[in-house]
Every structure is written in C-alpha cells, then in structure tokens.
Design a protein around this motif. Structure first.
Motif, PDB file in Angstrom:
ATOM      1  N   PRO A  92      -9.147  27.595 -61.459  1.00 53.59           N
ATOM      2  CA  PRO A  92      -9.326  28.225 -60.142  1.00 53.59           C
ATOM      3  C   PRO A  92      -9.347  27.218 -58.989  1.00 53.59           C
ATOM      4  CG  PRO A  92     -10.807  29.213 -61.736  1.00 53.59           C
ATOM      5  CD  PRO A  92     -10.160  28.032 -62.414  1.00 53.59           C
ATOM      6  N   GLY A  93      -9.931  26.074 -59.192  1.00 53.21           N
ATOM      7  CA  GLY A  93     -10.021  25.069 -58.139  1.00 53.21           C
ATOM      8  C   GLY A  93      -8.698  24.429 -57.770  1.00 53.21           C
ATOM      9  N   GLU A  94      -7.638  24.739 -58.512  1.00 51.90           N
ATOM     10  CA  GLU A  94      -6.315  24.195 -58.224  1.00 51.90           C
ATOM     11  C   GLU A  94      -5.525  25.056 -57.245  1.00 51.90           C
ATOM     12  OE1 GLU A  94      -4.253  23.716 -61.935  1.00 51.90           O
ATOM     13  OE2 GLU A  94      -5.511  22.037 -62.538  1.00 51.90           O
ATOM     14  N   VAL A  95      -6.099  26.193 -56.819  1.00 53.58           N
ATOM     15  CA  VAL A  95      -5.334  27.171 -56.040  1.00 53.58           C
ATOM     16  C   VAL A  95      -5.934  27.373 -54.649  1.00 53.58           C
ATOM     17  CG1 VAL A  95      -4.445  29.540 -56.002  1.00 53.58           C
ATOM     18  CG2 VAL A  95      -4.719  28.347 -58.196  1.00 53.58           C
ATOM     19  N   LEU A  96      -5.055  27.290 -53.657  1.00 50.84           N
ATOM     20  CA  LEU A  96      -5.396  27.589 -52.267  1.00 50.84           C
ATOM     21  C   LEU A  96      -4.531  28.764 -51.837  1.00 50.84           C
ATOM     22  CD1 LEU A  96      -6.633  26.838 -49.437  1.00 50.84           C
ATOM     23  CD2 LEU A  96      -4.629  25.361 -49.129  1.00 50.84           C
ATOM     24  N   VAL A  97      -5.146  29.783 -51.244  1.00 51.17           N
ATOM     25  CA  VAL A  97      -4.408  30.943 -50.742  1.00 51.17           C
ATOM     26  C   VAL A  97      -4.540  30.967 -49.226  1.00 51.17           C
ATOM     27  CG1 VAL A  97      -4.174  33.457 -50.786  1.00 51.17           C
ATOM     28  CG2 VAL A  97      -4.860  32.234 -52.865  1.00 51.17           C
ATOM     29  N   VAL A  98      -3.392  31.087 -48.556  1.00 52.95           N
ATOM     30  CA  VAL A  98      -3.348  31.090 -47.094  1.00 52.95           C
ATOM     31  C   VAL A  98      -2.739  32.405 -46.625  1.00 52.95           C
ATOM     32  CG1 VAL A  98      -2.462  29.904 -45.049  1.00 52.95           C
ATOM     33  CG2 VAL A  98      -2.968  28.596 -47.127  1.00 52.95           C
ATOM     34  N   THR A  99      -3.365  33.028 -45.641  1.00 58.40           N
ATOM     35  CA  THR A  99      -2.809  34.245 -45.043  1.00 58.40           C
ATOM     36  C   THR A  99      -2.292  33.907 -43.645  1.00 58.40           C
ATOM     37  OG1 THR A  99      -4.987  34.892 -44.191  1.00 58.40           O
ATOM     38  CG2 THR A  99      -4.332  35.801 -46.323  1.00 58.40           C
ATOM     39  N   THR A 100      -1.189  34.560 -43.270  1.00 55.59           N
ATOM     40  CA  THR A 100      -0.631  34.333 -41.934  1.00 55.59           C
ATOM     41  C   THR A 100      -1.077  35.394 -40.941  1.00 55.59           C
ATOM     42  OG1 THR A 100       1.380  35.587 -42.363  1.00 55.59           O
ATOM     43  CG2 THR A 100       1.418  33.242 -42.926  1.00 55.59           C
ATOM     44  N   GLY A 101      -1.646  36.459 -41.455  1.00 59.77           N
ATOM     45  CA  GLY A 101      -2.135  37.545 -40.600  1.00 59.77           C
ATOM     46  C   GLY A 101      -3.633  37.692 -40.796  1.00 59.77           C
ATOM     47  N   SER A 102      -4.053  38.894 -41.127  1.00 58.51           N
ATOM     48  CA  SER A 102      -5.482  39.137 -41.325  1.00 58.51           C
ATOM     49  C   SER A 102      -6.011  38.336 -42.511  1.00 58.51           C
ATOM     50  CB  SER A 102      -5.749  40.630 -41.523  1.00 58.51           C
ATOM     51  OG  SER A 102      -5.076  41.093 -42.676  1.00 58.51           O
ATOM     52  N   GLN A 103      -7.294  38.008 -42.431  1.00 58.28           N
ATOM     53  CA  GLN A 103      -7.964  37.252 -43.488  1.00 58.28           C
ATOM     54  C   GLN A 103      -7.939  38.006 -44.811  1.00 58.28           C
ATOM     55  OE1 GLN A 103      -9.345  34.394 -44.038  1.00 58.28           O
ATOM     56  NE2 GLN A 103     -10.251  33.592 -42.188  1.00 58.28           N
ATOM     57  N   HIS A 104      -7.977  37.272 -45.892  1.00 65.06           N
ATOM     58  CA  HIS A 104      -8.185  37.859 -47.211  1.00 65.06           C
ATOM     59  C   HIS A 104      -9.621  38.379 -47.238  1.00 65.06           C
ATOM     60  CE1 HIS A 104      -8.845  38.081 -51.538  1.00 65.06           C
ATOM     61  NE2 HIS A 104      -7.522  38.114 -51.656  1.00 65.06           N
ATOM     62  N   PRO A 105      -9.881  39.497 -47.906  1.00 63.37           N
ATOM     63  CA  PRO A 105     -11.248  40.033 -47.959  1.00 63.37           C
ATOM     64  C   PRO A 105     -12.283  39.032 -48.481  1.00 63.37           C
ATOM     65  CG  PRO A 105      -9.705  41.664 -48.763  1.00 63.37           C
ATOM     66  CD  PRO A 105      -8.920  40.402 -48.536  1.00 63.37           C
ATOM     67  N   TRP A 106     -11.899  38.156 -49.429  1.00 67.01           N
ATOM     68  CA  TRP A 106     -12.835  37.146 -49.930  1.00 67.01           C
ATOM     69  C   TRP A 106     -13.260  36.220 -48.802  1.00 67.01           C
ATOM     70  CZ3 TRP A 106     -13.192  31.910 -49.933  1.00 67.01           C
ATOM     71  CH2 TRP A 106     -14.152  31.341 -50.762  1.00 67.01           C
ATOM     72  N   ALA A 107     -12.296  35.768 -48.008  1.00 71.57           N
ATOM     73  CA  ALA A 107     -12.602  34.860 -46.904  1.00 71.57           C
ATOM     74  C   ALA A 107     -13.483  35.549 -45.868  1.00 71.57           C
ATOM     75  CB  ALA A 107     -11.317  34.347 -46.258  1.00 71.57           C
ATOM     76  N   GLU A 108     -13.175  36.796 -45.555  1.00 70.97           N
ATOM     77  CA  GLU A 108     -14.014  37.549 -44.600  1.00 70.97           C
ATOM     78  C   GLU A 108     -15.452  37.602 -45.090  1.00 70.97           C
ATOM     79  OE1 GLU A 108     -12.422  41.454 -43.961  1.00 70.97           O
ATOM     80  OE2 GLU A 108     -10.710  40.702 -42.810  1.00 70.97           O
ATOM     81  N   HIS A 109     -15.621  37.900 -46.374  1.00 71.89           N
ATOM     82  CA  HIS A 109     -16.965  37.986 -46.954  1.00 71.89           C
ATOM     83  C   HIS A 109     -17.676  36.636 -46.866  1.00 71.89           C
ATOM     84  CE1 HIS A 109     -20.226  39.047 -49.654  1.00 71.89           C
ATOM     85  NE2 HIS A 109     -19.933  37.957 -50.362  1.00 71.89           N
ATOM     86  N   GLU A 110     -17.014  35.587 -47.292  1.00 72.31           N
ATOM     87  CA  GLU A 110     -17.642  34.265 -47.306  1.00 72.31           C
ATOM     88  C   GLU A 110     -17.944  33.761 -45.902  1.00 72.31           C
ATOM     89  OE1 GLU A 110     -18.927  32.861 -49.977  1.00 72.31           O
ATOM     90  OE2 GLU A 110     -18.155  34.573 -51.114  1.00 72.31           O
ATOM     91  N   LEU A 111     -17.063  34.058 -44.961  1.00 77.81           N
ATOM     92  CA  LEU A 111     -17.309  33.633 -43.584  1.00 77.81           C
ATOM     93  C   LEU A 111     -18.486  34.366 -42.959  1.00 77.81           C
ATOM     94  CD1 LEU A 111     -13.645  33.198 -42.378  1.00 77.81           C
ATOM     95  CD2 LEU A 111     -15.436  31.431 -42.304  1.00 77.81           C
TER      96      LEU A 111
END
Length: 157
Positions: free
Chosen positions: A61-80
C-alpha cells in the motif's frame, strides 16, 4: 524452440543482476505509462479499481499515490477533516495508499506507482500529468479520457 530461447535471453538483461554494471544513483528509469479509459465521472472509480488490482497483485500500500484532478477522493476528504498536519503525517509514514489532489501534489513524495484520476477539467489534467509522471518511480496509471491524456503526454499510450 530457438525463438523461445532467444526471448528468454532477450528478457534476461532487463532484470538487474550482480554481473551487470551498477547504474549511477542519479539515473532514473522512465516510468511506464498505463491508460485506463474512463469518463471524468468514472475516473475516480477506475482509479479505485486500479489500486485494488495493484494491491491484489502484491504491491505494498505504501508504494501507491493517488492524485485527483477534480474533486478530492473521499479518503482524502475524511483525513483532511482531522487537519493538514495529521494528513501529511500519514503521507510521511508511507505505510498506506495516499490520496491527494492537484493542489497538494507538489508536496507529495515520489512513490513507485502513481495513479491519476482525471476527474476534472482538461487544463488541470495538463498541469498535473507531468509532475505526476515525475513522481512515479516505476508506473504511472492514468484514468481518464484517452484523447485528452495523449494530448497532454504527447504520446500514444
């Protein structure tokens, strides 16, 4: 039978081995690019499926970075919601898949695999794909409109 032997010999030099010369530390191989066709509305789902396949195939899992160009991924919204400091502490730990958006990409570290969900405007994709490609150590997966992505990357993927 000889072609199979040739293919095996041809494939062998691609694997690093102790008998070959050591590559300079500053040399970085160009990451492979994989395109997953998806609409802007379906890019996030396609990215999630790509991450699942990566993890199922043995990627850590630590080898993967996911980037969105529009709205945030729900995981990122939650963590932020817990604050930027906590969010970036998780990034720095490098233990799990990390999700970020185009605005925060400059702060993200290089990871072996970068998955980009092109779920925003074409202009955003154009500004995100080059730095995302630079952060991908081995593989860049782009989920979005193939025509738009090829125009940005300048190559038929």
């Amino acid at each position: 039978m000889p072609p199979a032997q040739r293919a095996t010999r041809d494939a062998a030099p691609a694997k690093p081995g102790p008998s070959g010369p050591a590559a300079p530390a500053a040399t970085k191989a160009t990451p492979q690019i994989q395109l997953i066709p998806a609409s802007a509305d379906g890019a996030l789902d396609a990215a999630d499926e790509a991450v699942d396949l990566l993890l199922d195939s043995g990627r850590a899992p630590g080898e993967v970075l996911v980037v969105t160009t529009g709205s945030q991924h729900p995981w990122a919204e939650h963590e932020l919601s817990f604050g930027e400091a906590s969010y970036w502490t998780q990034h720095d730990a490098g233990d799990d898949v990390f999700y970020t958006d185009a605005a925060r990409l400059s702060r993200a570290a290089t990871r072996p695999v970068v998955v980009v969900a092109v779920n925003g405007a074409a202009s955003t994709a154009a500004s995100v794909l080059p730095p995302a490609h630079a952060r991908a150590g081995a593989l860049l997966i782009v989920c979005g409109d193939p025509q738009q992505i090829n125009a940005v990357l300048g190559t038929g993927v």
